[in-house]
Scaffold this motif. Structure first.
Motif, short mmCIF file in Angstrom:
data_model
loop_
_atom_site.label_atom_id
_atom_site.label_comp_id
_atom_site.label_asym_id
_atom_site.label_seq_id
_atom_site.Cartn_x
_atom_site.Cartn_y
_atom_site.Cartn_z
N SER A 82 61.68 137.73 26.64
CA SER A 82 60.42 138.25 26.12
C SER A 82 59.70 137.16 25.35
CB SER A 82 60.70 139.45 25.20
OG SER A 82 59.49 139.95 24.71
N GLY A 83 58.38 137.17 25.46
CA GLY A 83 57.56 136.30 24.64
C GLY A 83 57.81 134.83 24.78
N LEU A 84 58.24 134.41 25.96
CA LEU A 84 58.55 133.00 26.12
C LEU A 84 57.32 132.11 25.99
CD1 LEU A 84 61.15 132.96 29.03
CD2 LEU A 84 61.56 132.65 26.61
N ILE A 85 56.12 132.69 26.15
CA ILE A 85 54.93 131.85 26.14
C ILE A 85 54.73 131.20 24.77
CG2 ILE A 85 53.25 133.63 25.51
CD1 ILE A 85 52.16 131.75 28.36
N ARG A 86 55.23 131.88 23.71
CA ARG A 86 55.12 131.28 22.38
C ARG A 86 56.05 130.08 22.24
NH1 ARG A 86 53.12 134.74 18.30
NH2 ARG A 86 53.81 133.21 16.76
N ASN A 87 57.26 130.21 22.83
CA ASN A 87 58.22 129.12 22.73
C ASN A 87 57.89 127.96 23.67
OD1 ASN A 87 59.82 131.94 22.57
ND2 ASN A 87 60.64 130.49 21.07
N TYR A 88 57.53 128.33 24.89
CA TYR A 88 57.34 127.29 25.91
C TYR A 88 56.00 127.50 26.61
CZ TYR A 88 62.36 127.68 25.24
OH TYR A 88 63.60 127.79 24.70
N PRO A 89 54.89 127.18 25.97
CA PRO A 89 53.58 127.46 26.58
C PRO A 89 53.39 126.77 27.93
CG PRO A 89 53.35 126.14 24.58
CD PRO A 89 54.76 126.59 24.64
N ALA A 90 53.84 125.52 28.03
CA ALA A 90 53.61 124.78 29.29
C ALA A 90 54.30 125.48 30.45
CB ALA A 90 54.12 123.36 29.16
N LEU A 91 55.55 125.94 30.20
CA LEU A 91 56.30 126.62 31.25
C LEU A 91 55.58 127.89 31.68
CD1 LEU A 91 59.12 126.35 32.64
CD2 LEU A 91 59.93 128.02 30.99
N GLY A 92 55.08 128.62 30.68
CA GLY A 92 54.39 129.87 30.97
C GLY A 92 53.17 129.65 31.84
N CYS B 44 58.48 119.94 37.46
CA CYS B 44 57.69 121.16 37.69
C CYS B 44 56.20 120.85 37.60
CB CYS B 44 58.05 122.24 36.68
SG CYS B 44 59.78 122.63 36.62
N VAL B 45 55.83 120.01 36.61
CA VAL B 45 54.41 119.67 36.45
C VAL B 45 53.92 118.93 37.69
CG1 VAL B 45 52.78 118.30 35.11
CG2 VAL B 45 54.52 119.64 33.95
N VAL B 46 54.76 118.00 38.19
CA VAL B 46 54.34 117.23 39.37
C VAL B 46 54.09 118.17 40.55
CG1 VAL B 46 55.03 115.46 41.01
CG2 VAL B 46 55.56 115.18 38.61
N LEU B 47 55.02 119.13 40.75
CA LEU B 47 54.84 120.08 41.84
C LEU B 47 53.60 120.94 41.61
CD1 LEU B 47 58.47 121.24 42.60
CD2 LEU B 47 56.97 120.03 44.13
N GLY B 48 53.36 121.31 40.35
CA GLY B 48 52.17 122.09 40.02
C GLY B 48 50.91 121.33 40.37
N ILE B 49 50.88 120.05 40.02
CA ILE B 49 49.73 119.22 40.39
C ILE B 49 49.63 119.16 41.91
CG2 ILE B 49 48.80 116.87 40.33
CD1 ILE B 49 50.15 116.58 37.58
N GLY B 50 50.82 119.10 42.56
CA GLY B 50 50.84 119.07 44.03
C GLY B 50 50.14 120.27 44.63
N THR B 51 50.41 121.47 44.10
CA THR B 51 49.79 122.66 44.69
C THR B 51 48.28 122.67 44.45
OG1 THR B 51 49.75 125.04 44.78
CG2 THR B 51 50.45 124.12 42.74
N ILE B 52 47.85 122.19 43.28
CA ILE B 52 46.40 122.11 43.03
C ILE B 52 45.77 121.09 43.98
CG2 ILE B 52 44.62 121.58 41.34
CD1 ILE B 52 46.60 122.38 39.17
N ALA B 53 46.44 119.92 44.08
CA ALA B 53 45.88 118.85 44.90
C ALA B 53 45.79 119.27 46.36
CB ALA B 53 46.74 117.60 44.78
N LEU B 54 46.84 119.96 46.84
CA LEU B 54 46.85 120.40 48.23
C LEU B 54 45.78 121.46 48.46
CD1 LEU B 54 48.35 120.04 50.90
CD2 LEU B 54 49.83 121.90 50.24
N GLY B 55 45.49 122.25 47.43
CA GLY B 55 44.45 123.27 47.56
C GLY B 55 43.07 122.66 47.60
N ILE B 56 42.79 121.78 46.63
CA ILE B 56 41.45 121.20 46.56
C ILE B 56 41.26 120.15 47.65
CG2 ILE B 56 39.92 119.81 45.10
CD1 ILE B 56 41.20 121.20 42.71
N GLY B 57 42.33 119.38 47.89
CA GLY B 57 42.20 118.29 48.86
C GLY B 57 42.68 118.67 50.24
N ALA B 58 42.58 119.97 50.60
CA ALA B 58 43.08 120.40 51.91
C ALA B 58 42.40 119.62 53.03
CB ALA B 58 42.85 121.89 52.09
N GLU B 59 41.15 119.19 52.75
CA GLU B 59 40.39 118.43 53.74
C GLU B 59 41.14 117.17 54.16
OE1 GLU B 59 37.27 118.75 56.12
OE2 GLU B 59 37.68 120.10 54.45
N SER B 60 41.89 116.58 53.20
CA SER B 60 42.52 115.29 53.50
C SER B 60 43.64 115.40 54.53
CB SER B 60 43.06 114.67 52.21
OG SER B 60 44.03 115.52 51.67
N ILE B 61 44.29 116.59 54.61
CA ILE B 61 45.31 116.70 55.66
C ILE B 61 44.79 117.51 56.85
CG2 ILE B 61 47.26 116.45 54.06
CD1 ILE B 61 47.79 119.48 54.58
#
Lengths: 494, 112
Positions: free
Chosen positions: A359-369, A451-468
């Protein structure tokens, strides 16, 4: 000769063998294994670009020209998956460095990860059905070891089921190969396609194709997924992430390859059956995903739902739908790795896998949340994240083909994905914070960074879908027109 | 000859299925081994049994036996050998750790 084509399989295998001799040097093992996967990624990028300029590449081992020798064929579809494999496994390795523990590292963990990657890449690249079986076995044997490594009781018990099920599916695979060889006398995929087109896909060949359907369904977890939730939730996080991201995808790849290249003449039987199985998979997976209160179980049932969704693209088999499936396959390898890593991190931090005890992990670990929230949105297919474009194209393809039932089930299942993950999010991250700030387990950066790198990956793949986009549409064109593949293998000069 | 071997394959599969469906772990493992041998025989039959001389260039030979099924079987035997060996060790280890070799009791096992 295009010797470069074999490198994605050979680099990990050789590196894995070398690491066996460096057992006590854990640091060296880490560096070498990381270098090997990165090298695989670099090589696959250059293959991908070579395919765009020169067409499909192939390598005939020992100079035996097809259809006699064994060969590797690299088209956009397979190399895209090889590239994604390399990226995902690099990040999972980074996560494994800090979580897998010294005992496993000493017991050849990195060697087996590399063997697994070698087997996966080999399965993607091979152009021969028996060779596909061999690469599957390389991958599976490595996975048997990885799932049991550590030897906790629950791991042992789950892995027995996993191994026996896979022995059975390998048996079906050999059975299919034997029948196919007996009836058309070849195992080279392009040659098979040519011969089956000549003699016509009669009832006998359709039956054989159904055997292959059973095999790949067992491997990928299409409808026959009963073994999957248990065995994917037993091993430690890094290994579970590797399995969730890669193993089922190989089965899906094999299914796409066989049912677009070899057995595409009777879609009213085979593709209809795939459609029905995909629908049932999505329904079953959705029920599983909302029924459990255990993070691991919810996450593994999400794997099941996705398998059904990707196979919708194959079931309707229009070029747009196939394109959507490929986008979604690439997206899913990244996002499932991220989801497994996040779930594992949550379990590590709280010491429990039950969502009602968090419960309430967002207070402890905001980035993870926030990362978890991002993953949820991406899996549900909210633009501009990477899940959107795949879902859009699969949906568009289903509308073109007029399969409205499949379309409805596919998008309803997305709702269930969203619901099941929001349930985790609301239970674990919202609510009263029960871990006080001085009691909380610190979240180290080296856990969060992958996890952050993969998170950036999903954003990049979404916005840069044109590149592939160029690669994906080339892959879809090749899948929809088997003649391109056949010409490249049978008539192409080297 | 082909018919005989096919019948033998059928008998082996029957035996293997019976073993696989039993509850004892060791029987399941033996069953999986028998099952894979059945399919190896089937692979051989599918290529046709001895139809000519050995597939080596020879002045007198008029027809050659297809060497491919042999190559396939050899590979498949090696793989099934490895898997069976692994499975035996796994079964033994599980028995040592949990004291169970009954697949019914191993079902839904969650205890740490």
């Amino acid at each position: 000769m295009n010797n470069i084509v074999v490198l994605p399989m050979v680099i990990p295998l050789l590196a894995g063998v070398i690491l066996i001799f460096l057992r006590s040097f854990v640091k060296v093992q880490r560096v070498l294994s990381l270098l090997a996967v990165i090298a695989t990624g670099v090589v696959s990028i250059s293959i991908l670009n070579a395919i765009q300029s020169e067409g499909i590449l192939r390598l005939d081992f020992g100079g035996w020209l097809p259809p006699y020798g064994i060969l590797f064929v690299a088209d956009s579809f397979s190399v895209l998956l090889v590239l994604t494999t390399a990226i995902v496994s690099t990040i999972i390795l980074l996560y494994a460095f800090s979580t897998i523990g010294a005992t496993r590292e000493n017991m050849y963990f990195y060697s087996f990860v590399l063997f697994l990657i070698g087997g996966v890449n080999g399965s993607f690249l091979t152009g021969d059905l028996f060779n596909l079986f061999v690469c599957f076995e390389v991958m599976l044997l490595a996975s048997y070891v990885l799932i049991t490594l550590g030897g906790r009781k629950v791991q042992l018990v789950e892995s027995i089921k996993y191994v026996v099920i896979n022995v059975l599916s390998s048996w079906f695979f050999l059975l299919g190969i034997a029948y196919l060889y007996g009836s058309v006398g070849t195992l080279n995929m392009a040659h098979l396609s040519e011969r089956i087109a000549e003699v016509g896909q009669g009832p006998l060949l359709t039956t054989i194709s159904l055997i292959f359907l059973i095999v790949f369904s067992l491997k990928s977890g299409l409808l026959l997924y009963f073994w999957l939730p248990g065995s994917y939730s037993a091993p430690p996080t890094a290994i579970a992430a590797l399995f969730g991201a890669l193993l089922t995808k190989v089965g899906i790849y094999a299914m796409f390859r066989t049912f677009t290249l070899i057995f595409y003449h009777e879609p009213s039987i085979t593709h209809t059956l795939i459609g029905v199985m995909a629908a049932l998979t999505m329904i079953g997976g959705s029920i599983g995903a909302i029924a459990y209160k255990d993070v691991r179980q919810i996450v593994t049932y999400n794997v099941v739902i996705t398998i059904g969704f990707i196979l919708v693209g194959l079931a309707v088999s229009t070029e747009v739908a196939i394109m959507g499936s490929i986008y979604y396959l690439v997206h899913d390898m990244i996002i499932k790795a991220l989801l497994f890593l996040l779930a594992g991190t949550m379990i590590y931090l709280t010491g429990t896998s039950r969502i009602e005890e968090m419960s309430g992990l967002i207070r402890n670990y905001p980035a993870l949340g926030w990362l978890f929230f991002l993953t949820t949105l991406s899996l549900a297919g909210i633009p501009p994240l990477s899940g959107f474009i795949g879902k859009l194209y699969v949906g568009q393809g289903a509308v073109e083909a007029g399969s409205y039932t499949l379309l409805a089930i596919a998008f309803l299942s997305s709702m269930f994905v969203l619901y099941s993950l929001l349930q985790i999010f609301m239970n674990a991250f919202w609510g009263e914070t029960i871990i006080s700030e001085d009691e909380e387990t610190p979240l180290q950066n080296r856990l969060l960074l992958p996890c952050v790198v993969l998170g950036i990956g999903t954003i990049a793949l979404g916005i840069g879908a044109e590149s592939i986009a160029a690669y994906v549409s080339d892959a879809a064109t090749t899948l929809m027109n088997p003649q391109i593949y056949i010409d490249a293998v049978m008539n192409g000069n080297r | 000859m082909e018919t005989l071997i096919t019948i033998l394959v059928g008998i082996l599969v029957t035996v293997a299925v019976y073993l696989l469906l039993s509850r004892s772990l060791i029987r399941i493992i033996v069953g999986s081994a028998v099952l894979s041998h059945a399919v190896h025989l089937l692979l051989m039959v599918m290529g046709g049994l001895k139809k000519g001389s050995a597939p080596l260039l020879d002045e007198n030979a008029t027809s050659y036996t297809d060497p491919l099924p042999q190559a396939l079987i050899l590979t498949a035997i090696v793989i099934s050998f490895a898997v069976t060996a692994f499975l035996l060790v796994l079964g033994y280890r599980t028995y040592k750790e949990t004291g169970l070799d009954d697949s019914k009791e191993l079902r839904g096992f969650t205890d740490e």
